[in-house]
Every structure is written in C-alpha cells, then in structure tokens.
Design a protein around this motif. Sequence first.
Motif, PDB file in Angstrom:
ATOM      1  N   ARG A 118       1.016  -1.329  -0.040  1.00  0.00           N
ATOM      2  CA  ARG A 118       0.148   0.150  -0.150  1.00  0.00           C
ATOM      3  C   ARG A 118       0.851   0.971   0.507  1.00  0.00           C
ATOM      4  O   ARG A 118       0.411   2.646  -0.520  1.00  0.00           O
ATOM      5  CB  ARG A 118      -1.024  -0.085   0.732  1.00  0.00           C
ATOM      6  N   GLN A 119       1.975   0.871   0.923  1.00  0.00           N
ATOM      7  CA  GLN A 119       3.234   2.665   0.508  1.00  0.00           C
ATOM      8  C   GLN A 119       3.679   2.595  -0.546  1.00  0.00           C
ATOM      9  O   GLN A 119       3.215   4.093  -0.636  1.00  0.00           O
ATOM     10  CB  GLN A 119       4.005   2.549   1.811  1.00  0.00           C
ATOM     11  N   ILE A 120       4.227   2.057  -0.981  1.00  0.00           N
ATOM     12  CA  ILE A 120       4.633   1.917  -2.546  1.00  0.00           C
ATOM     13  C   ILE A 120       3.654   2.235  -3.999  1.00  0.00           C
ATOM     14  O   ILE A 120       3.431   3.264  -4.116  1.00  0.00           O
ATOM     15  CB  ILE A 120       4.944   0.013  -3.011  1.00  0.00           C
ATOM     16  N   ALA A 121       2.617   1.845  -3.852  1.00  0.00           N
ATOM     17  CA  ALA A 121       0.965   2.344  -4.360  1.00  0.00           C
ATOM     18  C   ALA A 121       0.753   3.435  -4.120  1.00  0.00           C
ATOM     19  O   ALA A 121       0.751   4.800  -4.536  1.00  0.00           O
ATOM     20  CB  ALA A 121       0.220   1.642  -3.902  1.00  0.00           C
ATOM     21  N   LEU A 122       0.826   4.273  -2.509  1.00  0.00           N
ATOM     22  CA  LEU A 122       1.068   6.096  -1.986  1.00  0.00           C
ATOM     23  C   LEU A 122       2.026   6.988  -2.920  1.00  0.00           C
ATOM     24  O   LEU A 122       1.815   7.886  -2.932  1.00  0.00           O
ATOM     25  CB  LEU A 122       0.765   5.671  -1.042  1.00  0.00           C
ATOM     26  N   LEU A 123       3.065   6.299  -2.944  1.00  0.00           N
ATOM     27  CA  LEU A 123       4.055   6.533  -3.219  1.00  0.00           C
ATOM     28  C   LEU A 123       4.044   7.055  -5.353  1.00  0.00           C
ATOM     29  O   LEU A 123       4.681   8.054  -5.421  1.00  0.00           O
ATOM     30  CB  LEU A 123       5.412   5.811  -2.660  1.00  0.00           C
ATOM     31  N   GLU A 124       3.369   5.593  -5.905  1.00  0.00           N
ATOM     32  CA  GLU A 124       2.791   5.773  -7.142  1.00  0.00           C
ATOM     33  C   GLU A 124       1.968   6.544  -7.608  1.00  0.00           C
ATOM     34  O   GLU A 124       1.534   6.867  -8.459  1.00  0.00           O
ATOM     35  CB  GLU A 124       2.960   4.614  -7.136  1.00  0.00           C
ATOM     36  N   GLY A 125       0.891   7.080  -6.560  1.00  0.00           N
ATOM     37  CA  GLY A 125      -0.499   8.195  -6.247  1.00  0.00           C
ATOM     38  C   GLY A 125      -1.730   6.691  -6.867  1.00  0.00           C
ATOM     39  O   GLY A 125      -2.009   7.223  -7.927  1.00  0.00           O
ATOM     40  N   ALA A 126      -1.072   5.484  -6.342  1.00  0.00           N
ATOM     41  CA  ALA A 126      -2.293   4.462  -6.934  1.00  0.00           C
ATOM     42  C   ALA A 126      -2.898   4.378  -5.442  1.00  0.00           C
ATOM     43  O   ALA A 126      -2.265   4.627  -4.309  1.00  0.00           O
ATOM     44  CB  ALA A 126      -1.618   3.611  -7.913  1.00  0.00           C
ATOM     45  N   VAL A 127      -3.770   3.823  -5.990  1.00  0.00           N
ATOM     46  CA  VAL A 127      -4.246   3.286  -4.170  1.00  0.00           C
ATOM     47  C   VAL A 127      -4.798   1.944  -4.041  1.00  0.00           C
ATOM     48  O   VAL A 127      -5.103   1.701  -5.300  1.00  0.00           O
ATOM     49  CB  VAL A 127      -5.697   3.746  -4.104  1.00  0.00           C
ATOM     50  N   VAL A 128      -4.183   1.083  -3.367  1.00  0.00           N
ATOM     51  CA  VAL A 128      -4.450  -0.128  -3.003  1.00  0.00           C
ATOM     52  C   VAL A 128      -5.954  -0.497  -3.156  1.00  0.00           C
ATOM     53  O   VAL A 128      -6.205  -0.279  -1.188  1.00  0.00           O
ATOM     54  CB  VAL A 128      -3.664  -1.365  -2.556  1.00  0.00           C
ATOM     55  N   ALA A 129      -7.099  -0.479  -3.671  1.00  0.00           N
ATOM     56  CA  ALA A 129      -8.448  -0.830  -2.843  1.00  0.00           C
ATOM     57  C   ALA A 129      -8.814  -2.185  -1.697  1.00  0.00           C
ATOM     58  O   ALA A 129      -7.845  -3.221  -2.623  1.00  0.00           O
ATOM     59  CB  ALA A 129      -9.438  -0.901  -3.849  1.00  0.00           C
ATOM     60  N   ALA A 130      -9.150  -1.741  -0.968  1.00  0.00           N
ATOM     61  CA  ALA A 130      -9.878  -3.572  -0.176  1.00  0.00           C
ATOM     62  C   ALA A 130     -10.487  -4.862  -0.791  1.00  0.00           C
ATOM     63  O   ALA A 130     -11.211  -4.176  -2.009  1.00  0.00           O
ATOM     64  CB  ALA A 130     -11.021  -2.753   1.443  1.00  0.00           C
ATOM     65  N   SER A 131      -9.714  -5.736  -0.224  1.00  0.00           N
ATOM     66  CA  SER A 131     -10.507  -6.827  -0.880  1.00  0.00           C
ATOM     67  C   SER A 131     -11.740  -7.646  -0.607  1.00  0.00           C
ATOM     68  O   SER A 131     -11.537  -7.108   0.391  1.00  0.00           O
ATOM     69  CB  SER A 131      -9.861  -6.979  -2.469  1.00  0.00           C
ATOM     70  N   LYS A 132     -12.752  -8.453  -1.690  1.00  0.00           N
ATOM     71  CA  LYS A 132     -13.601  -9.452  -0.766  1.00  0.00           C
ATOM     72  C   LYS A 132     -12.387 -10.498   0.388  1.00  0.00           C
ATOM     73  O   LYS A 132     -12.813 -11.196   1.380  1.00  0.00           O
ATOM     74  CB  LYS A 132     -14.400 -10.085  -1.534  1.00  0.00           C
ATOM     75  N   TRP A 133     -11.306 -11.028  -1.096  1.00  0.00           N
ATOM     76  CA  TRP A 133     -10.524 -11.823   1.005  1.00  0.00           C
ATOM     77  C   TRP A 133      -9.944 -10.554   1.585  1.00  0.00           C
ATOM     78  O   TRP A 133      -9.802 -11.769   3.111  1.00  0.00           O
ATOM     79  CB  TRP A 133      -9.074 -12.792   0.084  1.00  0.00           C
ATOM     80  N   GLY A 134      -9.902  -9.721   1.391  1.00  0.00           N
ATOM     81  CA  GLY A 134      -9.302  -8.908   2.940  1.00  0.00           C
ATOM     82  C   GLY A 134      -9.944  -9.122   3.564  1.00  0.00           C
ATOM     83  O   GLY A 134     -10.041  -9.297   5.260  1.00  0.00           O
TER      84      GLY A 134
END
Length: 196
Positions: A118-134
């Motif tokens: 999630r932190q890497i995605a945030l640095l790239e301006g992306a968002v890792v959305a919560a999934s059904k499995w999460g």
Amino acid sequence: MNLANKITLARIFLVPIIMFFLLVNFNYFPEIHMESFQINYNQIIAALIFIIAASTDGLDGYIARSRKMVTNLGKLLDPLADKLLVAAVLISLVEMGKCDAWIAIVIISREFAVTGLRQIALLEGAVVAASKWGKIKTVTQITAIILMLLNNFPFQFIGVRVDLIMMWIAALVTVYSGIDYFVKNKNVLHFSDKKQ
C-alpha cells in the motif's frame, strides 16, 4: 479531529488495556469452572474489550464515508489500528500458550507485506483497494481470536477445538488474501521497479 478518527484512536488505546488483562497475573481474579471448561474473569474482560474494539473497525469507516469525513489521517490510522489490535492479541495468545507462534508470524508478516504494498502504491499515486478476501480475512481472524480468548467456548462442551480450526482457517485465508493483493497489484511493483 473528526468522530471517525476519534473512534479509530479509541481502538488503538484499547490495545494495551486488552494486553493488560491478558498478560498480567490476576491471582485474586476467580476462575469459572463448569465440567470440562474453565476460564479466568480477566480473559472474559479482555475478550469483551476485544469484541468492542473489533466492532468499531467497520463503524469508523462507515461514519467517515457517510458523513464525508474521510481524511489522510484516517486513511493512515484505520489500517494501523486494525493491525495493532490483531498483532497485539495474537502475540499475547502466543505468550499464554494458546496459539502457535508460526500462525502469529504468518498473519503478522502478511499484514506488514500488504502495508508495504500500500505504501509503494501511495508513493506512485495509486490506491490499493480493499478486496473481498481482505474482508473475509478480517472476519476469520476476529472469530478465531475471540474463540481462543474464550477458551473455545461454547464448543468446549462438545469436545471440538473450533478455536484451533478457525485459527488455521484464518491463517490460510490470510495467506491467500495476501497473495491475492500482490497478484492484483503487481503493476504497482513493476512500475516502481522501472522508475529505479
């Protein structure tokens, strides 16, 4: 600070209280004895506080979204609070001899790995959305932890270790959900790799 963030902070402040009731030796606290079942009152108190803390997980998110109170602080605190709560109680259960250390390590390691993603995605301006499995992972973990805190109540009376079965299920779902996050978001890692 808005209401949603206050609820999240309250969850964080409940973590050391739960650990206190689990790990401090309460010799003056009586035990409940019924046939093949026994439990200390301090464990019951810790389980009740854990249930309250875990139930606020969805509440703070719902309030933040419905009242348009979503903040960067909330985005940081909410997953942190969840991970602190689960990790602290799992480590306490290992200390108490109720949970195998490898299960705690697997679950906590997955949480660190997904947080890193999630932190890497945030640095790239992306968002890792919560999934059904999460979400399924969270439910299985909380259910397993509650059963372990309550010494497998009420299943102790039928002689089935549902608490251990649920903890194994939680570990398997945790691993699967972690793999799912990385597979679905592998582009984030590739994009970050190319920039270096």
